[in-house]
Design an enzyme around this catalytic site. Structure first.
Site, PDB file in Angstrom:
ATOM      1  N   HIS A 193      85.497  65.361 -41.180  1.00 43.68           N
ATOM      2  CA  HIS A 193      85.192  65.831 -39.831  1.00 43.68           C
ATOM      3  C   HIS A 193      84.668  64.730 -38.915  1.00 43.68           C
ATOM      4  O   HIS A 193      84.895  64.759 -37.710  1.00 43.68           O
ATOM      5  CB  HIS A 193      84.223  67.007 -39.884  1.00 43.68           C
ATOM      6  CG  HIS A 193      84.937  68.319 -40.012  1.00 43.68           C
ATOM      7  ND1 HIS A 193      84.356  69.454 -40.487  1.00 43.68           N
ATOM      8  CD2 HIS A 193      86.212  68.655 -39.732  1.00 43.68           C
ATOM      9  CE1 HIS A 193      85.241  70.442 -40.489  1.00 43.68           C
ATOM     10  NE2 HIS A 193      86.372  69.973 -40.039  1.00 43.68           N
ATOM     11  N   CYS A 511      97.571  72.843 -36.036  1.00 44.28           N
ATOM     12  CA  CYS A 511      96.432  72.138 -35.441  1.00 44.28           C
ATOM     13  C   CYS A 511      95.823  71.108 -36.391  1.00 44.28           C
ATOM     14  O   CYS A 511      94.779  70.534 -36.085  1.00 44.28           O
ATOM     15  CB  CYS A 511      95.362  73.119 -34.993  1.00 44.28           C
ATOM     16  SG  CYS A 511      94.522  73.919 -36.356  1.00 44.28           S
TER      17      CYS A 511
END
Ligand code: PEP
Ligand code: MG
Length: 583
Positions: A193, A511
């Site tokens: 992330h 995505c």
């Protein structure tokens, strides 16, 4: 000059003096110039005094309530506090190595802890915990309040680059990126992330360097080249000239008139490009890049802000502002995708000033995403109420993460209906909202035809889908060569999901990070996908590449690729085709 090779996860090249963040993102190490050494030593001394006062107070309280036996722990800590090997040793390190006090005291702990590890007596060996506790307290007292990295970064005056053993998204989210111009870390991978965050902040980054935080010294001149996956120590003049040339080239790129044109292939096929964002402030970057909507808002990043963000009204305000800012374009808000540890640490941080970590690692398997939301209905219902209240301010799409079957989807829809009834009872109008699921677990992919009957849209999350299909932890840099978006199994599963969506006539978008790679994007278009969501910085490049290519040719490329058996063959075929198309 020395070159370290890692994994470039965010393009661009930047040079600057290094600031080191160690101890898994907790202890910052930076160069202290000679004129500030005395001030640093004074901070250490004040830290010791405050720690002494606190320990005496705790000892007296414990002694009164529980008796002197228990309070002896704190007597022992006081003895350690005034041991000549602790704070005086840290002062010596500050003076000799010209480093900050936090790092020096932690270094002393590190030296001591090795000695403790060698002690045979288990009772004495366990005293290491008391020392860790004491050193943590001293570090906290070096500041009034908590010595968390974001506070420490205020001390760093000039623009610099950050070298960290690990940079967690929660720390990254709090860094002042106007001062820190690039970063490099020992661990990490492309879909970690923090890497995703770096791309959306457009900060050059290289990860997976193994021991950069040990090799690089604070204050050392370093070039971080995210485009070429390298970190250069002590660069020469030529290297520095290259850095300024590429910074100038970057500034000259993307003329505004081009940015807002829709993406179309050379033979006129319209491709929809939306943006992935982590913070409401990123909406500006999404609009600037010409995104046609928000395809993924990772709402769990809300939990990295102040504790009030969990309340319904606070969430409603945030969602409302986002929807208004993008209207009439859609905003896809994914409900919280955290695991139970991340949530527990978050909830703890409501009460104590503790390091916590939503998104610190891509969440674990198990009680995560929608599963966790269903296990914590009050949290889930609050978020859904906030979303439904905000819905009339724009075009909202609600998306559930980490769905593995129809049962969970039905249960979630049930909670959504309840939230809607509750709001109507309160007199709040609730418009119809599109509801979709992320297809990111193989079980969801294999039941896509069943799920498609019960949702308004699909969003394929290849970051997780790849890790679960290939059994490769996406955060483990040692496995990064196995994390293979072009594996035949991935391409087949993508085709299967697209077909399931097409049969039910529901839109399907992708995505995951693979959409942001122009070469992979062309193949995805060839596989028939027409909607993508990616980090805003990747949108202009994607439009440029698509405009050069004919959908017809991409489809025949995809047909050839689907017949190949190995990643190597697929890469070769893709490379040859793109060369022929001159991409
Ligand atoms: C994904 O899994 O592809 C995705 C987009 O979600 P995240 O990276 O937040 O898990
Ligand atoms: Mg995911």
């Amino acid at each position: 000059m020395r070159r370290l090779i890692g994994i470039g996860v965010s393009p661009g090249v930047v040079g600057g003096r290094a600031v080191i963040l160690g101890q898994r993102g907790r202890v910052l190490r930076y160069h202290v110039p000679p004129e500030r050494i005395e001030r640093e030593l004074l901070r250490l001394e004040h830290g010791r005094e405050r720690t002494g006062e606190q320990l005496r107070e705790i000892r007296d309280n414990v002694s009164k309530r529980r008796g002197p036996e228990l309070s002896a722990i704190f007597d022992a800590q006081l003895l350690m506090l005034f041991d000549p090997m602790l704070v005086p040793r840290a002062s010596t390190l500050v003076r000799e190595r010209q480093v900050n006090a936090e790092w020096a005291i932690q270094q002393v702990y590190h030296e001591f802890s090795q000695v403790f590890d060698e002690i045979a007596d288990p009772y004495l060996r366990e005293r290491k915990g008391d020392l860790a506790d004491l050193v943590g307290r001293i570090r906290m007292n070096l500041r009034h309040g908590a010595a968390v990295p974001r506070d420490l970064l205020h001390e760093v005056g000039e623009e610099c680059v950050l070298i960290a053993d690990e940079l967690t998204p929660s720390v990254a989210a709090q860094v002042d990126w106007t001062k820190i111009r690039a970063f490099a870390t020992d661990v990490g991978s492309r879909t970690y992330h923090t890497a995703i965050l770096a791309r959306s902040l457009e900060v050059p980054a290289v990860v997976g360097l193994h021991d950069a935080s040990r090799l690089i010294q604070p204050g050392q001149l370093v070039v971080i080249d995210g485009t070429n996956s390298t970190v250069i120590l002590d660069p020469g003049d030529e290297e520095l000239a290259r850095v300024s040339r590429s910074a100038a080239a970057l500034r000259a790129a993307a003329p505004p008139s081009e940015r807002h044109k829709p993406a179309v292939t050379a033979d006129g096929v319209r491709i929809r490009l939306e943006a992935n964002i982590e913070f409401p402030d990123d909406l500006a970057a999404a609009r600037y890049a010409g995104a046609e909507g928000i395809g993924l808002y990772r709402s769990e990043f809300l939990l990295t802000g102040d504790s009030g963000a969990l309340h319904e009204d606070a969430q409603f305000e945030i969602y409302r502002r986002m929807l208004e800012a993008m209207a009439p374009a859609p905003v896809t808000i994914r409900t919280f995708d955290v695991d139970e540890d991340q949530l527990a640490r978050r909830e703890l941080s409501l009460k104590v000033e503790a390091g916590w970590a939503v998104g610190d690692r891509p969440a674990r398997q198990g009680l995560r995403g929608l599963r966790l939301s269903l296990a914590r209905p009050e949290l889930f219902r609050t978020q859904l109420r906030a979303l439904l209240r905000a819905a009339r301010h724009g075009c909202l799409r609600i998306m559930f993460p980490f769905v593995s079957g129809v049962e969970q989807l039905r249960e979630a829809r049930g909670v959504l209906d309840e939230a809607s009834v509750e709001l109507k009872r309160r007199g709040t109008s609730v418009p119809d909202v599109k509801v979709g699921v992320m297809i990111e677990i193989p079980a969801a992919a294999y039941t896509a035809d069943l799920l498609a009957r019960e949702v308004d849209f699909f969003t394929i999350g290849t970051n997780d889908l790849i890790q679960y299909c290939l059994a490769v932890d996406r955060a483990d840099e040692r496995l990064s060569s196995l994390y293979e978006p072009l594996h035949p199994s991935i391409l087949r599963v993508l085709v299967m999901i697209r077909r399931a969506a097409a049969r039910q006539r529901i839109p399907v978008s992708l995505c995951g990070e693979m959409a942001a790679d122009p070469a992979l994007l062309t193949l995805l278009v060839g596989l028939g996908l027409r909607e993508f969501s990616m980090t805003p910085g990747a949108i202009p490049g994607a439009k440029r590449v698509l405009a050069e290519l004919r959908d017809e040719e991409l489809r025949s490329l995809a047909r050839r690729v689907l017949r190949l058996s190995t990643v190597e063959d697929i890469e070769r075929e893709l490379g040859t085709a793109l060369e022929r198309f001159a991409v």
